[in-house]
Design a protein around this motif. Structure first.
Motif, PDB file in Angstrom:
ATOM      1  N   ASN A 254       0.825  -1.211   0.000  1.00  0.00           N
ATOM      2  CA  ASN A 254       0.000   0.000   0.000  1.00  0.00           C
ATOM      3  C   ASN A 254       0.859   1.261   0.000  1.00  0.00           C
ATOM      4  OD1 ASN A 254      -2.780  -0.761  -0.110  1.00  0.00           O
ATOM      5  ND2 ASN A 254      -2.645  -1.522   1.982  1.00  0.00           N
ATOM      6  N   ALA A 255       1.958   1.226   0.764  1.00  0.00           N
ATOM      7  CA  ALA A 255       2.857   2.380   0.812  1.00  0.00           C
ATOM      8  C   ALA A 255       3.535   2.597  -0.539  1.00  0.00           C
ATOM      9  CB  ALA A 255       3.903   2.187   1.908  1.00  0.00           C
TER      10      ALA A 255
ATOM     11  N   ASP B  73       8.462   0.578 -11.674  1.00  0.00           N
ATOM     12  CA  ASP B  73       7.636   1.441 -10.823  1.00  0.00           C
ATOM     13  C   ASP B  73       7.651   0.966  -9.374  1.00  0.00           C
ATOM     14  OD1 ASP B  73       6.983   3.031 -12.961  1.00  0.00           O
ATOM     15  OD2 ASP B  73       5.029   2.108 -13.307  1.00  0.00           O
ATOM     16  N   LEU B  74       7.532  -0.346  -9.170  1.00  0.00           N
ATOM     17  CA  LEU B  74       7.549  -0.888  -7.811  1.00  0.00           C
ATOM     18  C   LEU B  74       8.889  -0.618  -7.128  1.00  0.00           C
ATOM     19  CD1 LEU B  74       5.721  -4.309  -8.398  1.00  0.00           C
ATOM     20  CD2 LEU B  74       4.799  -2.289  -7.259  1.00  0.00           C
ATOM     21  N   ASN B  75       9.979  -0.727  -7.890  1.00  0.00           N
ATOM     22  CA  ASN B  75      11.297  -0.429  -7.331  1.00  0.00           C
ATOM     23  C   ASN B  75      11.419   1.041  -6.935  1.00  0.00           C
ATOM     24  OD1 ASN B  75      12.491  -2.976  -7.363  1.00  0.00           O
ATOM     25  ND2 ASN B  75      13.177  -2.764  -9.482  1.00  0.00           N
ATOM     26  N   LYS B  76      10.851   1.930  -7.760  1.00  0.00           N
ATOM     27  CA  LYS B  76      10.870   3.354  -7.430  1.00  0.00           C
ATOM     28  C   LYS B  76      10.087   3.614  -6.140  1.00  0.00           C
ATOM     29  CE  LYS B  76      11.327   5.144 -12.163  1.00  0.00           C
ATOM     30  NZ  LYS B  76      10.631   5.851 -13.272  1.00  0.00           N
ATOM     31  N   GLY B  77       8.916   2.969  -6.032  1.00  0.00           N
ATOM     32  CA  GLY B  77       8.117   3.135  -4.831  1.00  0.00           C
ATOM     33  C   GLY B  77       8.803   2.580  -3.598  1.00  0.00           C
ATOM     34  N   LEU B  78       9.440   1.422  -3.747  1.00  0.00           N
ATOM     35  CA  LEU B  78      10.157   0.797  -2.629  1.00  0.00           C
ATOM     36  C   LEU B  78      11.300   1.693  -2.162  1.00  0.00           C
ATOM     37  CD1 LEU B  78      10.766  -1.585  -0.750  1.00  0.00           C
ATOM     38  CD2 LEU B  78      12.051  -2.638  -2.627  1.00  0.00           C
ATOM     39  N   ALA B  79      12.052   2.233  -3.103  1.00  0.00           N
ATOM     40  CA  ALA B  79      13.160   3.119  -2.743  1.00  0.00           C
ATOM     41  C   ALA B  79      12.647   4.354  -2.012  1.00  0.00           C
ATOM     42  CB  ALA B  79      13.926   3.531  -4.000  1.00  0.00           C
ATOM     43  N   ALA B  80      11.495   4.858  -2.448  1.00  0.00           N
ATOM     44  CA  ALA B  80      10.933   6.062  -1.824  1.00  0.00           C
ATOM     45  C   ALA B  80      10.505   5.803  -0.384  1.00  0.00           C
ATOM     46  CB  ALA B  80       9.750   6.575  -2.649  1.00  0.00           C
ATOM     47  N   VAL B  81       9.823   4.667  -0.131  1.00  0.00           N
ATOM     48  CA  VAL B  81       9.351   4.404   1.234  1.00  0.00           C
ATOM     49  C   VAL B  81      10.508   4.076   2.173  1.00  0.00           C
ATOM     50  CG1 VAL B  81       7.052   3.692   0.475  1.00  0.00           C
ATOM     51  CG2 VAL B  81       8.814   1.952   0.786  1.00  0.00           C
ATOM     52  N   LYS B  82      11.593   3.562   1.617  1.00  0.00           N
ATOM     53  CA  LYS B  82      12.780   3.349   2.447  1.00  0.00           C
ATOM     54  C   LYS B  82      13.438   4.679   2.787  1.00  0.00           C
ATOM     55  CE  LYS B  82      14.084  -1.405   1.299  1.00  0.00           C
ATOM     56  NZ  LYS B  82      15.134  -2.310   0.762  1.00  0.00           N
ATOM     57  N   ALA B  83      13.430   5.598   1.825  1.00  0.00           N
ATOM     58  CA  ALA B  83      14.087   6.892   2.026  1.00  0.00           C
ATOM     59  C   ALA B  83      13.300   7.817   2.946  1.00  0.00           C
ATOM     60  CB  ALA B  83      14.307   7.571   0.666  1.00  0.00           C
ATOM     61  N   ASN B  84      11.968   7.741   2.887  1.00  0.00           N
ATOM     62  CA  ASN B  84      11.172   8.695   3.668  1.00  0.00           C
ATOM     63  C   ASN B  84      10.800   8.182   5.067  1.00  0.00           C
ATOM     64  OD1 ASN B  84       8.954   6.932   3.354  1.00  0.00           O
ATOM     65  ND2 ASN B  84       8.059   8.111   1.670  1.00  0.00           N
TER      66      ASN B  84
ATOM     67  N   LYS C 265       8.740   2.427   9.736  1.00  0.00           N
ATOM     68  CA  LYS C 265       7.511   2.422  10.532  1.00  0.00           C
ATOM     69  C   LYS C 265       6.754   1.103  10.364  1.00  0.00           C
ATOM     70  CE  LYS C 265       6.736   7.435  10.256  1.00  0.00           C
ATOM     71  NZ  LYS C 265       5.846   8.494   9.701  1.00  0.00           N
ATOM     72  N   ILE C 266       6.669   0.621   9.130  1.00  0.00           N
ATOM     73  CA  ILE C 266       5.980  -0.643   8.854  1.00  0.00           C
ATOM     74  C   ILE C 266       6.734  -1.800   9.490  1.00  0.00           C
ATOM     75  CG2 ILE C 266       5.255  -2.224   7.009  1.00  0.00           C
ATOM     76  CD1 ILE C 266       4.953   0.300   5.220  1.00  0.00           C
ATOM     77  N   TYR C 267       8.049  -1.756   9.388  1.00  0.00           N
ATOM     78  CA  TYR C 267       8.887  -2.803   9.992  1.00  0.00           C
ATOM     79  C   TYR C 267       8.683  -2.840  11.507  1.00  0.00           C
ATOM     80  CZ  TYR C 267      12.997  -5.592  11.143  1.00  0.00           C
ATOM     81  OH  TYR C 267      13.833  -6.570  11.626  1.00  0.00           O
ATOM     82  N   ASP C 268       8.737  -1.687  12.130  1.00  0.00           N
ATOM     83  CA  ASP C 268       8.580  -1.622  13.586  1.00  0.00           C
ATOM     84  C   ASP C 268       7.200  -2.109  14.025  1.00  0.00           C
ATOM     85  OD1 ASP C 268      11.121  -0.602  13.763  1.00  0.00           O
ATOM     86  OD2 ASP C 268      10.478   1.482  13.939  1.00  0.00           O
ATOM     87  N   LYS C 269       6.197  -1.889  13.200  1.00  0.00           N
ATOM     88  CA  LYS C 269       4.831  -2.288  13.522  1.00  0.00           C
ATOM     89  C   LYS C 269       4.673  -3.806  13.534  1.00  0.00           C
ATOM     90  CE  LYS C 269       0.123  -2.044  11.607  1.00  0.00           C
ATOM     91  NZ  LYS C 269      -0.718  -1.470  10.525  1.00  0.00           N
ATOM     92  N   TRP C 270       5.325  -4.492  12.590  1.00  0.00           N
ATOM     93  CA  TRP C 270       5.015  -5.901  12.367  1.00  0.00           C
ATOM     94  C   TRP C 270       6.091  -6.894  12.821  1.00  0.00           C
ATOM     95  CZ3 TRP C 270       0.294  -7.392  11.427  1.00  0.00           C
ATOM     96  CH2 TRP C 270      -0.605  -6.519  10.812  1.00  0.00           C
TER      97      TRP C 270
END
Length: 240
Positions: A51-52, A215-226, A231-236
């Motif tokens: 989702n992120a 596109d998925l790689n771009k999104g993944l890089a963005a959520v890691k950078a921001n 936050k998702i890791y800490d949650k689960w």
């Protein structure tokens, strides 16, 4: 004529604002990566991450349930757009599908009932069907008699009832189980083997859909950078 032009402009604007839909599938009995809640909704680390990523690339996500050993075929036949299901990146799978960059570092571990068995005394081992953990046990741990399960929850029941001695699976998944099953414990050391696991978990897409993978790689890089990934890791995630 003016009305036709305005209508065409409105139609093109509506089309442009419609988000691309990405159909994800997973096997939702694998917490903390994916599980089904009391509302019968699929939730988990993979769902939140997908989702992120979709938010970053301005796409919408849908999620469906499927047996793990059928996910690769579903991607190949384009019945789904992507599989995100704690799937290890392996050479064998990469010959069939296209993987994104790794989104999680994976390792494997063994668990047993406390005081019941260790790696030397164990004879029967439980693994989830269709996984790299099953492949590893069959090829590299021939001292054990493997028993495959559709889900690790079924394997836990057999472990507690003495039908198998140990279970082999993803370290994070087993750690999550142990947080709820106080009579179980890790035995032996973590296992990494680049042929089966240790290359990380990836999102699988059809080999012809390189644009989606990009596109998925771009999104993944963005959520890691921001910071969203953390936050998702800490949650689960529960550390061993």
């Amino acid at each position: 004529m003016k009305k036709l032009v305005i209508a065409a402009l409105l139609a093109s604007t509506t089309f442009a604002t419609q988000a691309r839909e990405i159909r994800f599938a997973m096997e939702p009995s694998y917490p903390p990566f994916e599980l089904t809640n009391e509302k019968n909704e699929i939730i988990g680390f993979d769902v939140d991450l997908a989702n992120a990523i979709c938010k970053e690339i301005q796409a919408s996500c849908t999620f469906s349930s499927q047996a793990f050993d059928g996910l690769i075929q579903a991607v190949k036949q384009k019945r789904i757009d992507a599989a995100i299901s704690a799937m290890d990146i392996t050479e064998a799978r990469a010959r069939q599908v296209l993987f994104t960059d790794p989104y999680y570092d994976s390792s494997a571990s063994f668990i047993a009932v406390k005081g019941k068995a260790d790696l030397n005394s164990a004879k029967n081992i439980g693994v989830q069907n269709g996984t790299t953990f099953q492949q590893y046990v069959v090829a590299e741990a021939k001292q054990y008699a493997p028993k495959s399960y559709a889900s690790l929850q079924d394997a836990i029941l057999d472990l507690k009832n003495g039908r198998i001695d140990i279970i082999f699976g993803d370290t994070a998944v087993l750690a999550d189980m142990l947080s709820k099953e106080k009579d179980l414990t890790f035995v032996g050391d973590k296992v990494t083997n680049k042929k089966y696991f240790g290359n990380g978990l990836g999102i699988a897409v059809n080999k012809s859909d390189k644009e989606l993978a990009t596109d998925l790689n771009k999104g993944l890089a963005a959520v890691k950078a921001n910071g969203e990934y953390q936050k998702i890791y800490d949650k689960w995630m529960t550390a061993k």
